[in-house]
Design a protein around this motif. Sequence first.
Motif, PDB file in Angstrom:
ATOM      1  N   VAL A  29       0.842  -1.198   0.000  1.00 34.49           N
ATOM      2  CA  VAL A  29       0.000   0.000   0.000  1.00 34.49           C
ATOM      3  C   VAL A  29       0.879   1.251   0.000  1.00 34.49           C
ATOM      4  CG1 VAL A  29      -1.829   1.249   1.198  1.00 34.49           C
ATOM      5  CG2 VAL A  29      -1.778  -1.237   1.284  1.00 34.49           C
ATOM      6  N   ALA A  30       1.901   1.267   0.842  1.00 41.83           N
ATOM      7  CA  ALA A  30       2.802   2.418   0.928  1.00 41.83           C
ATOM      8  C   ALA A  30       3.484   2.687  -0.410  1.00 41.83           C
ATOM      9  CB  ALA A  30       3.848   2.188   2.019  1.00 41.83           C
ATOM     10  N   VAL A  71       6.103   8.008   3.410  1.00 43.88           N
ATOM     11  CA  VAL A  71       4.783   7.630   3.927  1.00 43.88           C
ATOM     12  C   VAL A  71       4.952   6.616   5.049  1.00 43.88           C
ATOM     13  CG1 VAL A  71       4.405   5.807   2.208  1.00 43.88           C
ATOM     14  CG2 VAL A  71       2.443   6.862   3.333  1.00 43.88           C
ATOM     15  N   SER A  72       4.174   6.812   6.104  1.00 46.22           N
ATOM     16  CA  SER A  72       4.088   5.847   7.191  1.00 46.22           C
ATOM     17  C   SER A  72       2.656   5.332   7.220  1.00 46.22           C
ATOM     18  CB  SER A  72       4.409   6.498   8.540  1.00 46.22           C
ATOM     19  OG  SER A  72       5.727   6.985   8.552  1.00 46.22           O
ATOM     20  N   MET A  80       8.221   4.141   4.412  1.00 44.56           N
ATOM     21  CA  MET A  80       8.978   4.023   3.162  1.00 44.56           C
ATOM     22  C   MET A  80       9.130   5.398   2.526  1.00 44.56           C
ATOM     23  SD  MET A  80       7.219   0.578   1.558  1.00 44.56           S
ATOM     24  CE  MET A  80       8.246   0.560   0.098  1.00 44.56           C
ATOM     25  N   SER A  81      10.199   5.567   1.745  1.00 44.54           N
ATOM     26  CA  SER A  81      10.460   6.826   1.035  1.00 44.54           C
ATOM     27  C   SER A  81      10.819   6.555  -0.414  1.00 44.54           C
ATOM     28  CB  SER A  81      11.617   7.583   1.688  1.00 44.54           C
ATOM     29  OG  SER A  81      11.317   7.930   3.010  1.00 44.54           O
ATOM     30  N   GLU A  82      10.497   7.516  -1.253  1.00 47.35           N
ATOM     31  CA  GLU A  82      10.895   7.482  -2.668  1.00 47.35           C
ATOM     32  C   GLU A  82      11.356   8.884  -3.069  1.00 47.35           C
ATOM     33  OE1 GLU A  82      10.751   5.132  -5.302  1.00 47.35           O
ATOM     34  OE2 GLU A  82      10.268   3.540  -3.871  1.00 47.35           O
ATOM     35  N   VAL A 138       4.372   5.905  -5.383  1.00 43.96           N
ATOM     36  CA  VAL A 138       4.462   5.919  -6.845  1.00 43.96           C
ATOM     37  C   VAL A 138       3.470   6.919  -7.431  1.00 43.96           C
ATOM     38  CG1 VAL A 138       4.018   4.530  -8.910  1.00 43.96           C
ATOM     39  CG2 VAL A 138       5.440   3.619  -7.074  1.00 43.96           C
ATOM     40  N   ARG A 139       2.251   6.905  -6.932  1.00 44.56           N
ATOM     41  CA  ARG A 139       1.235   7.820  -7.459  1.00 44.56           C
ATOM     42  C   ARG A 139       1.569   9.276  -7.182  1.00 44.56           C
ATOM     43  NH1 ARG A 139      -4.852   6.963  -6.599  1.00 44.56           N
ATOM     44  NH2 ARG A 139      -4.823   8.866  -7.838  1.00 44.56           N
ATOM     45  N   ILE A 140       2.059   9.576  -5.987  1.00 44.22           N
ATOM     46  CA  ILE A 140       2.396  10.961  -5.658  1.00 44.22           C
ATOM     47  C   ILE A 140       3.469  11.484  -6.605  1.00 44.22           C
ATOM     48  CG2 ILE A 140       3.503  12.437  -3.929  1.00 44.22           C
ATOM     49  CD1 ILE A 140       1.976  10.770  -1.791  1.00 44.22           C
TER      50      ILE A 140
END
Length: 122
Positions: A74-75, A94-95, A114-116, A80-82
């Motif tokens: 989910v995270a 996102v947490s 997780m971070s991107e 990816v969408r953001i």
Amino acid sequence: MGIIKVENIRIFANHGCLTEETKIGSDYRVDLVIKANLQASAKTDALHDTVDYVFLNRIVREEMKKPSYLLETVAKRILVRILKENNQVDKATVSVSKLNPPIGGDVEMVTIKMSEKRKKWK
């Protein structure tokens, strides 16, 4: 550079590896931290020059509606969408927390984080 936080988004969703979790559902908390250049919006006072937190909240709610076994899945979808849908975002974190998880004990929540980063093209 600046930071936008959208904290404590409360959602009821149906994630988990156990059949009961996906049928009954659980309460979740989602927190976002967005890094973006906020200098233009600070000068122009225009919504199109910043990252709209209504947009961020909508993405979280839409992705949380899609059942998954793992919170990591989910995270990743949220991140990816953001990054795909708003080119002003340089980094997103996102947490996703499952409140009162069914793990055999008095546990307030379990959280994955997780971070991107936006990939830079040379």
